[in-house]
Write a protein that holds these residues in place. Structure first.
Motif, PDB file in Angstrom:
ATOM      1  N   SER A  76      40.599  30.376  42.162  1.00 25.46           N
ATOM      2  CA  SER A  76      41.430  31.424  41.561  1.00 25.46           C
ATOM      3  C   SER A  76      40.901  32.812  41.913  1.00 25.46           C
ATOM      4  O   SER A  76      41.685  33.738  42.161  1.00 25.46           O
ATOM      5  N   SER A  77      39.583  32.974  41.961  1.00 25.76           N
ATOM      6  CA  SER A  77      39.019  34.267  42.343  1.00 25.76           C
ATOM      7  C   SER A  77      39.250  34.552  43.822  1.00 25.76           C
ATOM      8  O   SER A  77      39.462  35.720  44.207  1.00 25.76           O
ATOM      9  N   ILE A  78      39.228  33.519  44.662  1.00 25.96           N
ATOM     10  CA  ILE A  78      39.538  33.695  46.080  1.00 25.96           C
ATOM     11  C   ILE A  78      40.970  34.184  46.248  1.00 25.96           C
ATOM     12  O   ILE A  78      41.259  35.146  46.988  1.00 25.96           O
ATOM     13  N   ILE A  79      41.896  33.523  45.572  1.00 26.61           N
ATOM     14  CA  ILE A  79      43.316  33.897  45.668  1.00 26.61           C
ATOM     15  C   ILE A  79      43.528  35.329  45.185  1.00 26.61           C
ATOM     16  O   ILE A  79      44.204  36.135  45.845  1.00 26.61           O
ATOM     17  N   SER A  80      42.952  35.664  44.031  1.00 32.54           N
ATOM     18  CA  SER A  80      43.149  37.003  43.470  1.00 32.54           C
ATOM     19  C   SER A  80      42.493  38.073  44.338  1.00 32.54           C
ATOM     20  O   SER A  80      43.057  39.156  44.532  1.00 32.54           O
ATOM     21  N   ALA A  81      41.317  37.781  44.874  1.00 32.29           N
ATOM     22  CA  ALA A  81      40.631  38.769  45.715  1.00 32.29           C
ATOM     23  C   ALA A  81      41.395  39.016  47.012  1.00 32.29           C
ATOM     24  O   ALA A  81      41.520  40.167  47.459  1.00 32.29           O
ATOM     25  N   VAL A  99      43.701  35.018  36.418  1.00 30.52           N
ATOM     26  CA  VAL A  99      43.997  34.226  35.226  1.00 30.52           C
ATOM     27  C   VAL A  99      45.211  33.327  35.458  1.00 30.52           C
ATOM     28  O   VAL A  99      45.199  32.137  35.116  1.00 30.52           O
ATOM     29  N   ILE A 100      46.263  33.901  36.056  1.00 31.05           N
ATOM     30  CA  ILE A 100      47.476  33.105  36.326  1.00 31.05           C
ATOM     31  C   ILE A 100      47.177  31.991  37.322  1.00 31.05           C
ATOM     32  O   ILE A 100      47.599  30.840  37.137  1.00 31.05           O
ATOM     33  N   SER A 101      46.425  32.323  38.372  1.00 29.13           N
ATOM     34  CA  SER A 101      46.058  31.308  39.361  1.00 29.13           C
ATOM     35  C   SER A 101      45.227  30.204  38.722  1.00 29.13           C
ATOM     36  O   SER A 101      45.433  29.021  38.991  1.00 29.13           O
ATOM     37  N   GLY A 143      34.300  33.243  53.024  1.00 28.73           N
ATOM     38  CA  GLY A 143      34.377  33.850  51.704  1.00 28.73           C
ATOM     39  C   GLY A 143      35.169  35.141  51.738  1.00 28.73           C
ATOM     40  O   GLY A 143      35.840  35.461  52.726  1.00 28.73           O
ATOM     41  N   VAL A 144      35.096  35.898  50.664  1.00 31.01           N
ATOM     42  CA  VAL A 144      35.804  37.177  50.549  1.00 31.01           C
ATOM     43  C   VAL A 144      34.812  38.232  50.100  1.00 31.01           C
ATOM     44  O   VAL A 144      33.997  37.996  49.202  1.00 31.01           O
ATOM     45  N   SER A 145      34.876  39.408  50.718  1.00 28.88           N
ATOM     46  CA  SER A 145      33.990  40.502  50.351  1.00 28.88           C
ATOM     47  C   SER A 145      34.811  41.760  50.089  1.00 28.88           C
ATOM     48  O   SER A 145      35.732  42.084  50.836  1.00 28.88           O
ATOM     49  N   GLY A 221      36.036  33.540  36.826  1.00 27.20           N
ATOM     50  CA  GLY A 221      35.918  33.775  38.264  1.00 27.20           C
ATOM     51  C   GLY A 221      36.041  35.246  38.607  1.00 27.20           C
ATOM     52  O   GLY A 221      35.327  35.764  39.474  1.00 27.20           O
ATOM     53  N   PHE A 222      36.926  35.937  37.916  1.00 26.13           N
ATOM     54  CA  PHE A 222      37.093  37.384  38.129  1.00 26.13           C
ATOM     55  C   PHE A 222      35.827  38.138  37.741  1.00 26.13           C
ATOM     56  O   PHE A 222      35.368  39.020  38.474  1.00 26.13           O
TER      57      PHE A 222
END
Length: 274
Positions: A76-81, A99-101, A143-145, A221-222
Motif C-alpha cells: 500500500s505504501s508502494i502504491i501511494s508513493a 489507507v484506501i490501498s 523500491g521507491v525513493s 505503511g505511510f
C-alpha cells in the motif's frame, strides 16, 4: 467511581514503566528525552506500534493468525508513493491513498481466506509472498525513493503522529463499540456456534476484519515511508517482521483491559465442507 478505577488501572502499568525508565536514566546521569528529536522518535515508534497492534489484534483475537499485514503495509505504501510522486500529491493525499490501498488489499486477503477454506496461517503466508512479489514487480526491485520531497518528509511531526493515533483510536472505538459489525464481532468471540445459530454471518464479518486491518496497516505503511524517505523491498517473508513488535503491547493491553487473549474456537473449522 467506576470510571476512576478503570482509568487508574489503565494508567498503572505505563506510569510504572515510565517511572522505572526515569529512575534508571537518573542513575546513569542522562536525560530520558533530551530533545525534540527524541520525543519525535518516541511518538513515531508509538504510532507504528499502535497501528500494527490494532491491526494484528482484530484477527488474532478471533483465532486467525495473519502474517500478511506487513506485506499489506509494504504494497500500500508502494502504491501511494508511486501515485504521489507521479501526480505531485501532498502528504494528505498519500495518506488517503495508502489507507484506501491497504483496505482493498486487506479485503482481497479476506476474500481469499474465506474462499479457499484453508487455515489462516497458510493463507496469510501465501498472500504475504504474493504482495511482496507485486511490490517488487511494480518497482523493478528498486523500491521507491522521495528523499528530495521536503513536503512528504516534513509530515513527521509530533502533532501529526498524535493526530493519527487519535484518529485510529476513535475509529476502533466507533467501529467495534458502536456498530452492528462490532456487536457481531464480539458475539462471535464470545461463542461462535451460538452467534451463528442466531443468524450472525461469520464470513462477511471475517472479510470486514481483514479489510479494517488493511486500513490500519495502510496508515502504518505511510508513517514508516514518510519517516525513511524511501521504501525498500522485502522478499521471502521479509515483510513479516513489523507484526512481531505488536505482540507484547497487545497482550499487555489485553491484560490491562481484562480481556482474555485466547479463543477456544478456530474460525476456519466451521466453514461448510464442499
Amino acid at each position: 467511581m467506576k470510571l476512576e478505577k478503570k482509568l487508574a488501572g489503565t494508567l498503572a502499568v505505563p506510569v510504572l514503566v515510565l517511572a522505572v525508565c526515569i529512575l534508571l536514566s537518573v542513575m546513569k546521569g542522562v536525560v530520558l528525552f533530551d530533545s525534540v528529536l527524541s520525543w519525535t522518535t518516541f511518538i513515531r515508534a508509538m504510532t507504528n506500534i499502535v497501528l500494527v497492534t490494532f491491526a494484528l489484534s482484530i484477527n488474532l483475537n478471533s483465532g486467525r493468525f495473519d502474517f500478511s499485514i506487513g506485506s499489506v503495509a509494504l504494497l500500500s505504501s508502494i502504491i501511494s508513493a508511486m501515485l504521489t510522486t507521479r501526480f505531485g500529491l501532498g502528504p494528505v493525499g498519500m495518506l488517503l491513498i495508502s489507507v484506501i490501498s491497504g483496505g482493498v488489499l486487506g479485503l482481497i486477503s479476506g476474500v481469499i481466506y474465506v474462499s479457499v477454506k484453508l487455515p489462516p496461517i497458510i493463507v496469510s503466508l501465501a498472500v504475504a509472498l504474493f504482495y511482496e512479489g507485486m511490490a517488487f514487480t511494480l518497482t523493478d526491485g528498486h523500491g521507491v525513493s522521495f528523499a528530495n520531497n521536503a513536503e512528504l518528509l516534513g509530515f513527521g511531526t509530533i502533532p501529526n503522529y498524535l493526530l493519527i493515533i487519535a484518529a485510529a483510536l476513535a475509529f476502533m472505538v466507533i467501529v467495534f463499540d458502536h456498530t452492528r459489525f462490532g456487536y457481531e464481532y464480539k458475539a462471535l468471540l464470545s461463542g461462535q456456534k451460538v452467534a451463528v445459530s442466531t443468524g450472525i454471518r461469520e464470513i462477511p464479518n471475517a472479510v470486514l476484519c481483514y479489510t479494517i486491518a488493511g486500513l490500519l496497516m495502510g496508515a502504518q505503511g505511510f508513517v514508516s515511508a514518510t519517516n525513511n524517505g524511501a521504501i525498500t523491498m522485502a522478499l521471502n517473508f521479509g515483510s513479516i517482521s513489523p507484526m512481531f513488535m505488536a505482540f507484547l503491547p497487545m497482550f499487555i493491553g489485553g491484560f490491562i483491559a481484562g480481556i482474555p487473549m485466547k479463543n477456544s474456537v478456530i474460525f476456519w473449522e466451521h466453514f461448510p465442507q464442499p
